[in-house]
Write an enzyme that holds these catalytic residues in place. Sequence first.
Site, PDB file in Angstrom:
ATOM      1  N   SER A 152     -18.817   9.539  14.633  1.00 47.68           N
ATOM      2  CA  SER A 152     -18.258   9.546  16.132  1.00 47.68           C
ATOM      3  C   SER A 152     -17.451   8.804  16.844  1.00 47.68           C
ATOM      4  CB  SER A 152     -19.309  10.062  16.814  1.00 47.68           C
ATOM      5  OG  SER A 152     -20.289  11.191  16.195  1.00 47.68           O
ATOM      6  N   GLY A 154     -14.649   9.329  18.310  1.00 48.08           N
ATOM      7  CA  GLY A 154     -14.353   9.414  20.025  1.00 48.08           C
ATOM      8  C   GLY A 154     -15.417   8.943  20.736  1.00 48.08           C
ATOM      9  N   ASP A 155     -16.677   8.921  20.495  1.00 47.80           N
ATOM     10  CA  ASP A 155     -17.764   8.246  21.359  1.00 47.80           C
ATOM     11  C   ASP A 155     -17.838   6.709  21.213  1.00 47.80           C
ATOM     12  OD1 ASP A 155     -19.218  10.224  22.706  1.00 47.80           O
ATOM     13  OD2 ASP A 155     -19.523  11.031  20.903  1.00 47.80           O
ATOM     14  N   ILE A 156     -17.605   6.346  19.873  1.00 46.78           N
ATOM     15  CA  ILE A 156     -17.914   4.830  19.733  1.00 46.78           C
ATOM     16  C   ILE A 156     -16.666   3.983  20.044  1.00 46.78           C
ATOM     17  CG2 ILE A 156     -18.127   3.206  17.561  1.00 46.78           C
ATOM     18  CD1 ILE A 156     -19.808   5.419  16.317  1.00 46.78           C
ATOM     19  N   ALA A 159     -17.089   3.348  23.653  1.00 51.08           N
ATOM     20  CA  ALA A 159     -18.114   2.428  23.823  1.00 51.08           C
ATOM     21  C   ALA A 159     -17.420   1.171  23.555  1.00 51.08           C
ATOM     22  CB  ALA A 159     -19.164   2.787  22.827  1.00 51.08           C
TER      23      ALA A 159
END
Length: 202
Positions: A152, A154-156, A159
Amino acid sequence: GRVLAGPYAAMLLADLGARVLKVEDPGKGDMARANGPFINDMSSYFLSVNRGKKSVTLNMRHERAQKLVRELMPDIDIVVENFRPGIMKKMGLEYESVKEVNPRLVYVSISGFGQAGPYSRKPAFDMVAQAMGGTMSITGELGRPPVRVGFSIGDIGAALYAVCATLAALYEREKTGQGQHIDVAMLDSQVALCENACARYL
């Protein structure tokens, strides 16, 4: 923080020594608790992105819970949230309100498309960020459809940018005594991570 981007950022801060308190919904907790695979009825996925934290349950739709969180704000250094823009305001916990009681607060908002702009209120998941940010267009094999990266990013990616900005904000706070609002968009983060692919395209 829920599911991945917010929890991953808070987990990294915990790894760096922060004392992290995760607020979850009563009864069911973070949605990620329902994601497999499971070990002894516990989501290994949830555990993998929430290590080092203490969890409490609060019904944040209830005025008493919102009041309790507001009362904690003077003692908090960092808030990490990854709701769609406007959700924290509905709870009376948006940056403009809470900075009045804690001007040293570093307030981190991670969302799909940022806090302002035509897409800001739209929800986004990892695959949406990968597709719109260009990552999927350069992943896969020539002549075949675009492919989502196997983890992921996109999320990581969002973050990681959020943690980097948080550390910079804490350093700035040491010099000025002032906190700030950090606005990280998953889409922006994907475009930034595409580095020379963007240069080749342009």
